[in-house]
Scaffold this motif. Structure first.
Motif, PDB file in Angstrom:
ATOM      1  N   VAL A 132      41.595  30.706  32.771  1.00  0.00           N
ATOM      2  CA  VAL A 132      42.238  29.867  31.756  1.00  0.00           C
ATOM      3  C   VAL A 132      43.523  30.521  31.310  1.00  0.00           C
ATOM      4  CG1 VAL A 132      40.005  29.001  30.982  1.00  0.00           C
ATOM      5  CG2 VAL A 132      41.052  30.918  29.778  1.00  0.00           C
ATOM      6  N   SER A 133      44.426  29.705  30.849  1.00  0.00           N
ATOM      7  CA  SER A 133      45.676  30.237  30.319  1.00  0.00           C
ATOM      8  C   SER A 133      45.402  30.950  29.004  1.00  0.00           C
ATOM      9  CB  SER A 133      46.675  29.107  30.090  1.00  0.00           C
ATOM     10  OG  SER A 133      47.782  29.578  29.357  1.00  0.00           O
ATOM     11  N   SER A 134      45.842  32.185  28.916  1.00  0.00           N
ATOM     12  CA  SER A 134      45.636  32.929  27.673  1.00  0.00           C
ATOM     13  C   SER A 134      46.404  32.294  26.514  1.00  0.00           C
ATOM     14  CB  SER A 134      46.041  34.390  27.846  1.00  0.00           C
ATOM     15  OG  SER A 134      47.387  34.476  28.242  1.00  0.00           O
ATOM     16  N   TYR A 181      44.985  33.248  18.086  1.00  0.00           N
ATOM     17  CA  TYR A 181      45.422  32.224  19.030  1.00  0.00           C
ATOM     18  C   TYR A 181      46.238  32.879  20.137  1.00  0.00           C
ATOM     19  CZ  TYR A 181      49.936  32.504  16.641  1.00  0.00           C
ATOM     20  OH  TYR A 181      51.127  32.940  16.107  1.00  0.00           O
ATOM     21  N   GLY A 182      46.401  32.160  21.226  1.00  0.00           N
ATOM     22  CA  GLY A 182      47.129  32.739  22.348  1.00  0.00           C
ATOM     23  C   GLY A 182      46.516  34.042  22.824  1.00  0.00           C
ATOM     24  N   ALA A 183      45.210  34.140  22.673  1.00  0.00           N
ATOM     25  CA  ALA A 183      44.395  35.295  23.084  1.00  0.00           C
ATOM     26  C   ALA A 183      44.601  36.549  22.231  1.00  0.00           C
ATOM     27  CB  ALA A 183      44.625  35.650  24.557  1.00  0.00           C
ATOM     28  N   SER A 184      45.806  36.745  21.679  1.00  0.00           N
ATOM     29  CA  SER A 184      46.073  38.022  21.020  1.00  0.00           C
ATOM     30  C   SER A 184      46.904  37.942  19.745  1.00  0.00           C
ATOM     31  CB  SER A 184      46.774  38.967  21.999  1.00  0.00           C
ATOM     32  OG  SER A 184      48.004  38.414  22.421  1.00  0.00           O
ATOM     33  N   SER A 185      47.304  36.748  19.334  1.00  0.00           N
ATOM     34  CA  SER A 185      48.131  36.618  18.128  1.00  0.00           C
ATOM     35  C   SER A 185      47.258  36.299  16.918  1.00  0.00           C
ATOM     36  CB  SER A 185      49.176  35.518  18.321  1.00  0.00           C
ATOM     37  OG  SER A 185      50.059  35.824  19.370  1.00  0.00           O
ATOM     38  N   ARG A 186      47.440  37.054  15.845  1.00  0.00           N
ATOM     39  CA  ARG A 186      46.670  36.779  14.637  1.00  0.00           C
ATOM     40  C   ARG A 186      47.243  35.577  13.889  1.00  0.00           C
ATOM     41  NH1 ARG A 186      46.472  42.231  14.676  1.00  0.00           N
ATOM     42  NH2 ARG A 186      48.463  42.368  13.564  1.00  0.00           N
ATOM     43  N   ALA A 187      46.344  34.746  13.402  1.00  0.00           N
ATOM     44  CA  ALA A 187      46.767  33.616  12.588  1.00  0.00           C
ATOM     45  C   ALA A 187      47.255  34.118  11.231  1.00  0.00           C
ATOM     46  CB  ALA A 187      45.617  32.626  12.420  1.00  0.00           C
ATOM     47  N   THR A 188      47.920  33.257  10.519  1.00  0.00           N
ATOM     48  CA  THR A 188      48.478  33.619   9.215  1.00  0.00           C
ATOM     49  C   THR A 188      47.390  34.126   8.272  1.00  0.00           C
ATOM     50  OG1 THR A 188      50.181  31.915   9.464  1.00  0.00           O
ATOM     51  CG2 THR A 188      49.765  32.748   7.244  1.00  0.00           C
ATOM     52  N   GLY A 189      47.637  35.288   7.688  1.00  0.00           N
ATOM     53  CA  GLY A 189      46.732  35.824   6.681  1.00  0.00           C
ATOM     54  C   GLY A 189      45.541  36.599   7.229  1.00  0.00           C
ATOM     55  N   ILE A 190      45.448  36.726   8.535  1.00  0.00           N
ATOM     56  CA  ILE A 190      44.317  37.451   9.130  1.00  0.00           C
ATOM     57  C   ILE A 190      44.616  38.952   9.142  1.00  0.00           C
ATOM     58  CG2 ILE A 190      42.870  37.720  11.174  1.00  0.00           C
ATOM     59  CD1 ILE A 190      42.581  35.031   9.622  1.00  0.00           C
ATOM     60  N   PRO A 191      43.696  39.768   8.629  1.00  0.00           N
ATOM     61  CA  PRO A 191      43.932  41.220   8.569  1.00  0.00           C
ATOM     62  C   PRO A 191      44.091  41.841   9.954  1.00  0.00           C
ATOM     63  CG  PRO A 191      42.028  40.580   7.230  1.00  0.00           C
ATOM     64  CD  PRO A 191      42.410  39.388   8.021  1.00  0.00           C
ATOM     65  N   ASP A 192      44.816  42.950  10.001  1.00  0.00           N
ATOM     66  CA  ASP A 192      45.104  43.554  11.308  1.00  0.00           C
ATOM     67  C   ASP A 192      43.925  44.323  11.901  1.00  0.00           C
ATOM     68  OD1 ASP A 192      47.249  46.250  10.023  1.00  0.00           O
ATOM     69  OD2 ASP A 192      45.122  45.794   9.729  1.00  0.00           O
ATOM     70  N   ARG A 193      42.789  44.362  11.210  1.00  0.00           N
ATOM     71  CA  ARG A 193      41.598  44.941  11.842  1.00  0.00           C
ATOM     72  C   ARG A 193      41.028  43.998  12.920  1.00  0.00           C
ATOM     73  NH1 ARG A 193      39.912  43.513   6.685  1.00  0.00           N
ATOM     74  NH2 ARG A 193      38.215  41.956   6.564  1.00  0.00           N
ATOM     75  N   GLY A 222      42.785  40.547  19.382  1.00  0.00           N
ATOM     76  CA  GLY A 222      42.303  39.849  20.559  1.00  0.00           C
ATOM     77  C   GLY A 222      43.030  40.345  21.792  1.00  0.00           C
ATOM     78  N   SER A 223      42.331  40.293  22.912  1.00  0.00           N
ATOM     79  CA  SER A 223      42.939  40.716  24.162  1.00  0.00           C
ATOM     80  C   SER A 223      42.287  39.973  25.313  1.00  0.00           C
ATOM     81  CB  SER A 223      42.790  42.227  24.351  1.00  0.00           C
ATOM     82  OG  SER A 223      41.406  42.576  24.454  1.00  0.00           O
ATOM     83  N   GLY A 224      42.874  40.156  26.492  1.00  0.00           N
ATOM     84  CA  GLY A 224      42.283  39.583  27.686  1.00  0.00           C
ATOM     85  C   GLY A 224      43.181  38.600  28.393  1.00  0.00           C
ATOM     86  N   SER A 225      42.747  38.231  29.588  1.00  0.00           N
ATOM     87  CA  SER A 225      43.462  37.256  30.401  1.00  0.00           C
ATOM     88  C   SER A 225      42.546  36.759  31.498  1.00  0.00           C
ATOM     89  CB  SER A 225      44.734  37.869  30.999  1.00  0.00           C
ATOM     90  OG  SER A 225      44.383  38.918  31.886  1.00  0.00           O
ATOM     91  N   GLY A 226      42.968  35.665  32.139  1.00  0.00           N
ATOM     92  CA  GLY A 226      42.184  35.151  33.255  1.00  0.00           C
ATOM     93  C   GLY A 226      40.858  34.569  32.816  1.00  0.00           C
ATOM     94  N   THR A 227      39.776  35.281  33.053  1.00  0.00           N
ATOM     95  CA  THR A 227      38.448  34.798  32.679  1.00  0.00           C
ATOM     96  C   THR A 227      37.765  35.652  31.619  1.00  0.00           C
ATOM     97  OG1 THR A 227      37.409  36.039  34.472  1.00  0.00           O
ATOM     98  CG2 THR A 227      38.050  33.765  34.963  1.00  0.00           C
ATOM     99  N   ASP A 228      38.336  36.779  31.261  1.00  0.00           N
ATOM    100  CA  ASP A 228      37.682  37.695  30.328  1.00  0.00           C
ATOM    101  C   ASP A 228      38.535  37.977  29.099  1.00  0.00           C
ATOM    102  OD1 ASP A 228      36.497  39.128  33.233  1.00  0.00           O
ATOM    103  OD2 ASP A 228      35.148  38.412  31.664  1.00  0.00           O
ATOM    104  N   PHE A 229      37.979  37.668  27.951  1.00  0.00           N
ATOM    105  CA  PHE A 229      38.680  37.824  26.685  1.00  0.00           C
ATOM    106  C   PHE A 229      37.788  38.565  25.698  1.00  0.00           C
ATOM    107  CE2 PHE A 229      42.248  35.165  27.737  1.00  0.00           C
ATOM    108  CZ  PHE A 229      41.744  34.348  28.742  1.00  0.00           C
TER     109      PHE A 229
END
Lengths: 106, 118
Positions: free
Chosen positions: A29-31, A50-62, A65-72
Motif C-alpha cells: 500500500v502507499s504509505s 497520517y502518511g504512515a509517519s506524520s503526526r496529526a495536529t496536537g499529537i504528542p511526539d512520543r 509511525g514508520s514503515g512502507s510497503g506492507t509493514d507499518f
C-alpha cells in the motif's frame, strides 16, 4: 481487497514502557495513505498519524509511525496513563481498517 | 473549529426504518467526502461507505451495499445514514467522519448509538 492485520491483539505494558504496534497489509500500500487512530472507551476514534509517519495536529511526539510497503509500525516511546486505549491502522485510500490493538495496563 | 455533530441515540424495533444524521460545520462541506463507520458492541471499526456531498456520489462497502443508504443535503451541510428495515444485528455505534485525502479521517462525529430490540 486489501486486508490489514494488526498485532498483537492485546499489549500489556506499564506506564513509562515503550509500545510497538504492528500493521501488516495483504498487499503493498502507499504509505501516503496509511493512518493510525486511537480510541478510548466511550469516545470516537481520533487521528494520530497520517502518511504512515506524520503526526496529526496536537499529537504528542512520543507517538511515531514508520514503515512502507506492507509493514507499518506505531511506536509510543513512553506510555502515559492516557495512552491506554485501542489503536487502529487504516489504509484510507480503500478505507479499510485493521482489527485493532488494545494497549492495556499491566 | 471543524466539527461533525451527529444525531442522538435511537431505540427501534426490528422492521422499523431509521435515518441518522451528521452535520458538518467550520469548513466547506462540499469539499470533503463523509464516511460512515460501524462499531458493533466490543468490536472494531468497519467502513460502511462514503458520499461526496458536492454531487451525492456514493461508494459502499460490499458488506453494506443494499442494506443501508447514504445521502447528503449540501444546503444544510448534513449527511445521512438510513435503513428501511432494521434488524437486531444493526445494533451498534455509528460514526461519521470527514475524509481528508491528505491526512485520513478527521474529524469524527461523536457517534450515534442505534439499538434495535423487540
Amino acid at each position: 481487497e486489501i486486508v490489514l492485520t494488526q498485532s498483537p491483539g492485546t499489549l500489556s505494558l506499564s506506564p513509562g514502557e515503550r509500545a510497538t504496534l504492528s500493521c501488516r497489509a495483504s498487499q503493498s500500500v502507499s504509505s501516503s495513505y496509511l493512518a493510525w487512530y486511537q480510541q478510548k472507551p466511550g469516545q470516537a476514534p481520533r487521528l494520530l498519524i497520517y502518511g504512515a509517519s506524520s503526526r496529526a495536529t496536537g499529537i504528542p511526539d512520543r507517538f511515531s509511525g514508520s514503515g512502507s510497503g506492507t509493514d507499518f509500525t506505531l511506536t509510543i516511546s513512553r506510555l502515559e496513563p492516557e495512552d491506554f486505549a485501542v489503536y487502529y491502522c487504516q489504509q484510507y485510500g480503500s478505507s479499510r481498517f485493521g482489527g485493532g490493538t488494545k494497549v492495556e495496563i499491566k | 473549529e471543524v466539527q461533525l455533530v451527529q444525531s442522538g441515540a435511537e431505540v427501534k424495533k426490528p422492521g422499523e426504518s431509521l435515518r441518522i444524521s451528521c452535520k458538518g460545520s467550520g469548513y466547506s462541506f462540499t469539499s470533503y467526502w463523509i464516511s460512515w463507520v460501524r462499531q458493533m458492541p466490543g468490536k472494531g471499526l468497519e467502513w460502511m461507505g462514503r458520499i461526496d456531498p458536492s454531487d451525492s456520489y456514493t461508494n459502499y462497502s460490499p458488506s453494506f451495499q443494499g442494506h443501508v443508504t447514504i445521502s447528503a443535503d449540501k444546503s444544510i451541510s448534513t449527511a445521512y445514514l438510513q435503513w428501511s428495515s432494521l434488524k437486531a444485528s444493526d445494533t451498534a455505534m455509528y460514526y461519521c467522519a470527514r475524509l481528508d485525502t491528505a491526512i485520513g479521517y478527521d474529524p469524527w462525529g461523536q457517534g450515534t448509538l442505534v439499538t434495535v430490540s423487540s
